[in-house]
Design a protein around this motif. Structure first.
Motif, PDB file in Angstrom:
ATOM      1  N   GLY A 100     -41.029  32.676   5.106  1.00  0.00           N
ATOM      2  CA  GLY A 100     -39.977  32.848   5.939  1.00  0.00           C
ATOM      3  C   GLY A 100     -38.988  31.589   6.102  1.00  0.00           C
ATOM      4  N   ILE A 101     -39.598  30.406   6.210  1.00  0.00           N
ATOM      5  CA  ILE A 101     -38.711  29.040   6.331  1.00  0.00           C
ATOM      6  C   ILE A 101     -38.012  28.851   5.017  1.00  0.00           C
ATOM      7  CG2 ILE A 101     -39.025  26.534   6.657  1.00  0.00           C
ATOM      8  CD1 ILE A 101     -41.205  27.127   8.759  1.00  0.00           C
ATOM      9  N   SER A 102     -38.729  28.877   3.940  1.00  0.00           N
ATOM     10  CA  SER A 102     -38.257  28.815   2.668  1.00  0.00           C
ATOM     11  C   SER A 102     -36.937  29.851   2.415  1.00  0.00           C
ATOM     12  CB  SER A 102     -39.200  29.121   1.289  1.00  0.00           C
ATOM     13  OG  SER A 102     -40.317  28.272   1.655  1.00  0.00           O
ATOM     14  N   LEU A 103     -37.034  30.812   2.562  1.00  0.00           N
ATOM     15  CA  LEU A 103     -35.882  31.828   2.377  1.00  0.00           C
ATOM     16  C   LEU A 103     -34.704  31.485   3.305  1.00  0.00           C
ATOM     17  CD1 LEU A 103     -37.722  35.443   2.269  1.00  0.00           C
ATOM     18  CD2 LEU A 103     -36.566  34.351   0.578  1.00  0.00           C
ATOM     19  N   ALA A 104     -35.227  31.188   4.666  1.00  0.00           N
ATOM     20  CA  ALA A 104     -34.088  30.652   5.539  1.00  0.00           C
ATOM     21  C   ALA A 104     -33.334  29.636   5.029  1.00  0.00           C
ATOM     22  CB  ALA A 104     -34.606  30.634   6.834  1.00  0.00           C
ATOM     23  N   VAL A 105     -34.015  28.690   4.404  1.00  0.00           N
ATOM     24  CA  VAL A 105     -33.346  27.188   3.914  1.00  0.00           C
ATOM     25  C   VAL A 105     -32.461  27.670   2.775  1.00  0.00           C
ATOM     26  CG1 VAL A 105     -33.883  25.284   2.683  1.00  0.00           C
ATOM     27  CG2 VAL A 105     -35.258  25.769   4.705  1.00  0.00           C
ATOM     28  N   LEU A 106     -33.231  28.866   1.929  1.00  0.00           N
ATOM     29  CA  LEU A 106     -32.250  29.268   0.552  1.00  0.00           C
ATOM     30  C   LEU A 106     -31.015  29.837   1.223  1.00  0.00           C
ATOM     31  CD1 LEU A 106     -32.175  29.440  -2.501  1.00  0.00           C
ATOM     32  CD2 LEU A 106     -33.655  31.643  -2.180  1.00  0.00           C
ATOM     33  N   VAL A 107     -31.154  30.684   2.081  1.00  0.00           N
ATOM     34  CA  VAL A 107     -30.005  31.596   2.590  1.00  0.00           C
ATOM     35  C   VAL A 107     -28.879  30.811   3.255  1.00  0.00           C
ATOM     36  CG1 VAL A 107     -29.314  33.194   3.989  1.00  0.00           C
ATOM     37  CG2 VAL A 107     -31.244  33.843   2.740  1.00  0.00           C
ATOM     38  N   THR A 108     -29.414  29.738   3.629  1.00  0.00           N
ATOM     39  CA  THR A 108     -28.559  28.642   4.529  1.00  0.00           C
ATOM     40  C   THR A 108     -27.913  27.610   3.502  1.00  0.00           C
ATOM     41  OG1 THR A 108     -29.906  28.783   6.293  1.00  0.00           O
ATOM     42  CG2 THR A 108     -28.195  27.026   6.318  1.00  0.00           C
ATOM     43  N   ALA A 109     -28.359  27.379   2.225  1.00  0.00           N
ATOM     44  CA  ALA A 109     -27.767  26.295   1.390  1.00  0.00           C
ATOM     45  C   ALA A 109     -27.162  27.094   0.510  1.00  0.00           C
ATOM     46  CB  ALA A 109     -29.218  25.706   0.713  1.00  0.00           C
ATOM     47  N   PRO A 158     -39.470  37.769  11.370  1.00  0.00           N
ATOM     48  CA  PRO A 158     -38.995  37.026  12.483  1.00  0.00           C
ATOM     49  C   PRO A 158     -38.809  35.568  12.172  1.00  0.00           C
ATOM     50  CG  PRO A 158     -40.797  38.586  13.494  1.00  0.00           C
ATOM     51  CD  PRO A 158     -40.648  38.607  11.596  1.00  0.00           C
ATOM     52  N   VAL A 159     -39.649  35.149  11.125  1.00  0.00           N
ATOM     53  CA  VAL A 159     -39.573  33.639  10.966  1.00  0.00           C
ATOM     54  C   VAL A 159     -38.245  33.503  10.268  1.00  0.00           C
ATOM     55  CG1 VAL A 159     -40.569  31.749   9.803  1.00  0.00           C
ATOM     56  CG2 VAL A 159     -42.271  33.739  10.879  1.00  0.00           C
ATOM     57  N   VAL A 160     -38.028  34.459   9.341  1.00  0.00           N
ATOM     58  CA  VAL A 160     -36.617  34.282   8.766  1.00  0.00           C
ATOM     59  C   VAL A 160     -35.618  34.078   9.617  1.00  0.00           C
ATOM     60  CG1 VAL A 160     -34.985  35.236   6.906  1.00  0.00           C
ATOM     61  CG2 VAL A 160     -37.610  35.310   6.549  1.00  0.00           C
ATOM     62  N   VAL A 161     -35.577  35.204  10.479  1.00  0.00           N
ATOM     63  CA  VAL A 161     -34.419  35.418  11.407  1.00  0.00           C
ATOM     64  C   VAL A 161     -34.240  33.994  12.128  1.00  0.00           C
ATOM     65  CG1 VAL A 161     -33.255  36.570  13.089  1.00  0.00           C
ATOM     66  CG2 VAL A 161     -34.239  37.878  11.105  1.00  0.00           C
ATOM     67  N   ALA A 162     -35.224  33.746  12.777  1.00  0.00           N
ATOM     68  CA  ALA A 162     -35.228  32.410  13.851  1.00  0.00           C
ATOM     69  C   ALA A 162     -34.824  31.083  13.376  1.00  0.00           C
ATOM     70  CB  ALA A 162     -36.602  32.359  14.653  1.00  0.00           C
ATOM     71  N   THR A 163     -35.418  31.048  12.144  1.00  0.00           N
ATOM     72  CA  THR A 163     -35.173  29.787  11.392  1.00  0.00           C
ATOM     73  C   THR A 163     -33.382  29.725  10.852  1.00  0.00           C
ATOM     74  OG1 THR A 163     -37.545  29.533  10.529  1.00  0.00           O
ATOM     75  CG2 THR A 163     -35.937  28.244   9.271  1.00  0.00           C
ATOM     76  N   LEU A 164     -32.999  31.075  10.247  1.00  0.00           N
ATOM     77  CA  LEU A 164     -31.703  31.023  10.012  1.00  0.00           C
ATOM     78  C   LEU A 164     -30.885  30.668  11.072  1.00  0.00           C
ATOM     79  CD1 LEU A 164     -30.042  31.335   7.658  1.00  0.00           C
ATOM     80  CD2 LEU A 164     -29.932  34.067   8.063  1.00  0.00           C
ATOM     81  N   PRO A 199     -36.842  24.493  18.202  1.00  0.00           N
ATOM     82  CA  PRO A 199     -37.045  25.740  19.284  1.00  0.00           C
ATOM     83  C   PRO A 199     -36.859  27.113  18.584  1.00  0.00           C
ATOM     84  CG  PRO A 199     -35.756  23.818  19.955  1.00  0.00           C
ATOM     85  CD  PRO A 199     -35.558  23.493  18.519  1.00  0.00           C
ATOM     86  N   HIS A 200     -35.823  27.332  17.738  1.00  0.00           N
ATOM     87  CA  HIS A 200     -35.865  28.739  17.269  1.00  0.00           C
ATOM     88  C   HIS A 200     -36.891  28.956  16.154  1.00  0.00           C
ATOM     89  CE1 HIS A 200     -31.578  27.292  18.220  1.00  0.00           C
ATOM     90  NE2 HIS A 200     -31.327  28.645  18.332  1.00  0.00           N
ATOM     91  N   ILE A 201     -37.181  28.103  15.413  1.00  0.00           N
ATOM     92  CA  ILE A 201     -38.279  28.152  14.492  1.00  0.00           C
ATOM     93  C   ILE A 201     -39.640  28.628  15.144  1.00  0.00           C
ATOM     94  CG2 ILE A 201     -40.033  27.139  12.825  1.00  0.00           C
ATOM     95  CD1 ILE A 201     -37.393  25.562  11.832  1.00  0.00           C
ATOM     96  N   PHE A 202     -40.090  27.802  16.340  1.00  0.00           N
ATOM     97  CA  PHE A 202     -41.113  28.326  16.890  1.00  0.00           C
ATOM     98  C   PHE A 202     -41.173  29.621  17.765  1.00  0.00           C
ATOM     99  CE2 PHE A 202     -42.484  23.989  15.950  1.00  0.00           C
ATOM    100  CZ  PHE A 202     -43.681  24.257  15.636  1.00  0.00           C
ATOM    101  N   SER A 203     -39.855  29.981  18.160  1.00  0.00           N
ATOM    102  CA  SER A 203     -39.623  31.267  18.661  1.00  0.00           C
ATOM    103  C   SER A 203     -39.946  32.354  17.585  1.00  0.00           C
ATOM    104  CB  SER A 203     -38.157  31.622  19.116  1.00  0.00           C
ATOM    105  OG  SER A 203     -37.780  30.712  20.102  1.00  0.00           O
TER     106      SER A 203
END
Length: 275
Positions: A100-109, A158-164, A199-203
């Motif tokens: 989830g965190i990796s996908l969020a970083v990729l989508v953001t970058a 949820p990890v993707v959305v919160a991290t994004l 804070p968003h990531i841990f949510s």
């Protein structure tokens, strides 16, 4: 020379406002723990009374005392069954966190990645996941990989959305300052975006840990020959309602423990980044 026979004056009492503030502070600290415990105790007591007064058969609804007795009798065996459930939940949660965190970083970058991936991620989230559980069994077999994969499938979103959300909510002026001083790429993420997104990531992680356990339990309902999900299904086939509730109680304890670990990790992360 002072008069030594004169008794010393008693210490002045603390201001009444100070004592009241101290008592109010103690109540404020205790209240978040006391209220849920008191509410749960009242519900359990009412459950016990209703079952005994209405003479409800145990095959329909056992009393909490019967559940507690059954849990005590079978605790060693249930703890053995809890091991695969817990390990698979932790594995699914860990994989969903990294994914989830990796996908969020990729989508953001990457704007291209955002336009190509994010709509599909949302689309897969809208699919009824329980309906897809048999497909994972067909593709991956009846072992642990199918349950862990299904757990990841329902818990990574949820990890993707919160991290994004966290990575994209950074102050634009701060990002402009980073560009002005020559900060680029990964340094901006490690020094600016990730601290702001904690804070968003841990949510998202708090939601993911519960979803991960749900995914494992659903998988155990379908294929497993061990685990607390399998025990619930087996007890239901034998009309052992007390054993079902005992297994559910142990599941709740494990879930609360895993959730508490996420909360502790959040506290350390917030302290590390000064939030």
């Amino acid at each position: 020379m002072p008069d030594l026979t004169t008794p010393s004056s008693p210490a002045a009492p603390p201001p009444p406002g100070l004592a009241a503030r101290g008592l109010a502070g103690a109540r404020a600290r205790i209240r978040p723990f006391a209220l849920p415990i008191l509410t749960a105790a009242l519900i359990i007591a009412a459950w016990e009374v209703v079952v005994r007064v209405r003479h409800i058969p145990e095959v329909l609804l056992p009393a909490p005392s019967a559940v507690a007795a059954r849990l005590w009798e079978t605790l060693p065996f249930l703890l053995q069954q809890a091991v695969p459930t817990t390990l698979e939940t932790v594995a699914g949660f860990a994989i969903s966190t990294v994914l989830g965190i990796s996908l969020a970083v990729l989508v953001t970058a990457s704007r291209f990645a955002r336009e190509a991936l994010y709509p599909n991620i949302v689309f897969f989230q809208l699919i009824p996941k329980i309906a897809l559980a048999p497909l994972f069994i067909v593709w991956l077999g009846i072992g642990s990989p199918s349950r862990v994969t299904f757990s990841v499938f329902i818990s990574f979103f949820p990890v993707v959305v919160a991290t994004l959300t966290g990575l994209t909510s950074v102050d634009r002026d701060l990002l402009r300052l980073c560009r002005a001083v020559g900060a680029r790429g990964w340094k901006v993420y490690t020094q600016v975006r990730f601290p702001a997104a904690v804070p968003h990531i841990f949510s998202g992680l708090k939601i993911a840990i519960t979803f991960a356990m749900i995914g494992v339990i659903v998988g155990e309902f379908i294929t497993a020959q061990a685990g607390l999900g399998y025990m619930i299904l087996f007890a239901a086939s034998q009309a052992e309602m007390a054993l079902i509730f005992a297994s559910i109680v142990l599941l709740c304890v494990i879930g609360l423990a895993l959730y508490a670990l996420v909360v502790v990790a959040e506290a350390f992360a917030l302290k590390r980044y000064g939030a």
